[in-house]
Structure formats: C-alpha cells, structure tokens
Design a protein around this motif. Structure first.
Motif: not given
Lengths: 112, 114
Positions: A6-17
């Motif tokens: 699986q990719s990505p392993q980590f994902l940090s995004i803003q609400e709405g993206e």
C-alpha cells in the motif's frame, strides 16, 4: 514478504482535500476488500470489489479494482476529520478462497 | 445478526508463561475462522485459519498454536510466551463457501509480554 503493497504509508492532509490510496500486487486476487480501523479496535469492512475494472462508490469514497485484479485504489473526495484512521486493503487468494492477505496499511490523518 | 467476541481485551504476561485467547461467533454456522496479528499501525499477518472443527491451517511457524473445539469457537494458545509474541491479536470470521469474500473482526486482544 508483503503480498500487497500500500502507498502511501502515511498521509496527513487538511479537511476538504482529496486523496488516493493505492494497493498493488503482482498476484491475482479473486476479490479485494478495503477496511478502516480505529486505534485499539478491529478493522471494519468498507467494500468488496470482485470484477476486474469494477468501480464502487460509498458516499465520498470511490473504490476501483484493476482490470487484471492485481491492484486497487481508494479515492476520498473532500476529506473530513472523521475519515481519519488506518486504511487496509486485503486480497482473497484466487487459489485458496479461505486465505486473505492484507496490505501494510495507510495511516490517514485529516486535520480540521 | 452475526456477532464475534474475543477476550481478554488486554493481557500482560511474563516471558515463559502460557497464553490462551478465546474467540466465539454467534448467529452463523460453520464459519471460517481466523487469527491475525498486527504490529502497531501496520497490516495484519495471518497466523491460523480453520474451515471446520479440529481443522487448523498454520501460516507462519512460530511459538503459537490454535484449536477449534467447537464450530464457533477458536482459541489461540502458547505454552511459553516470548517477548516477540507481543502485539494486537485479531480474530475474524468469514462465511464458508465461495461467495465474494469478506472478513468480520472481533474487538482485538492486546498482548504485552514482559
């Protein structure tokens, strides 16, 4: 050896993206499932895809099974903080329907 | 409706002590049963699965064993725990037969070996 990557392993995004998580393998699967897991709990099934090329929608989530039944993607539109969690794909073996193999997971954090 | 429960939820055990985790399913018959182990925030490793009473398939050579004494009961055991046995253990069931294939998980058991 991980059968599903699986990719990505980590994902940090803003609400709405928007975001897409990928699940890839060199093996063919009879079906593929996506699960979401909260810390300290068991995974909960989101969807099962069975046919090559199949697309399923679950509100803001879109799941696609590759034509060759070796890969899958999960797309989330307008992510919300409630989407935060660990997303896992799992493939059901084509040669032994009793076996399910899991990907390494994608940890999603949606910030308000 | 079908339900699955596993216990205990949390367990702290010394190295060398025995282990018994239990899992039961209600509301279905002849399910396929599974034990998985999960490292922190990562994917699941298949340990054992069973398609019927007394039928156990082991995926990974290790310090653990599994038994299915009744149709809807699945037990994970060890005679002597190792530090490396620490982890989050998940029991799951799946309808038997071909079908489309889905797993339904219990709440998980967190094992810490000290």
């Amino acid at each position: 050896t991980q059968l599903l990557e699986q990719s990505p392993q980590f994902l940090s995004i803003q609400e709405g993206e928007n975001l897409t998580v990928y699940c890839n393998s060199s093996s063919v699967f009879s079906s593929l499932q996506w699960y979401r897991q909260e810390p300290g709990e068991g995974p909960v099934l989101l969807v099962t895809v069975v046919t090559g090329g199949e697309v399923k929608k679950l509100k803001r989530l879109t799941f696609q099974f590759g034509d060759a039944r070796k890969d899958s993607s999960l797309h989330i539109t307008a992510a919300q903080p409630g989407d935060t969690g660990l997303y896992l794909c799992a493939g059901r073996s084509e040669y032994n329907f009793n076996k399910f193999y899991f990907g390494s997971g994608t940890k999603l954090n949606v910030k308000p | 409706s079908q339900t699955i429960h596993q216990w205990p939820a949390t367990l702290v055990q010394p190295v060398g002590s025995p282990l018994s985790l239990e899992c039961t399913v209600e509301g279905t018959s002849n399910p396929n049963l599974y034990w998985y182990r999960q490292a922190a925030g990562r994917g699941l490793q298949l340990l054992f699965y069973s398609v019927g009473i007394g039928q156990i398939s082991s995926e990974v050579p290790q310090n653990l064993s599994a038994s299915r004494p009744q149709d809807r009961q699945f037990i994970l055991s060890s005679k002597k725990l190792l530090l490396s046995d620490s982890g989050f253990y998940l029991c799951a069931w799946s309808p038997s037969g071909t079908g489309t294939g889905e797993l339904f998980f219990g709440e998980g058991s967190r094992l810490t070996v000290l």
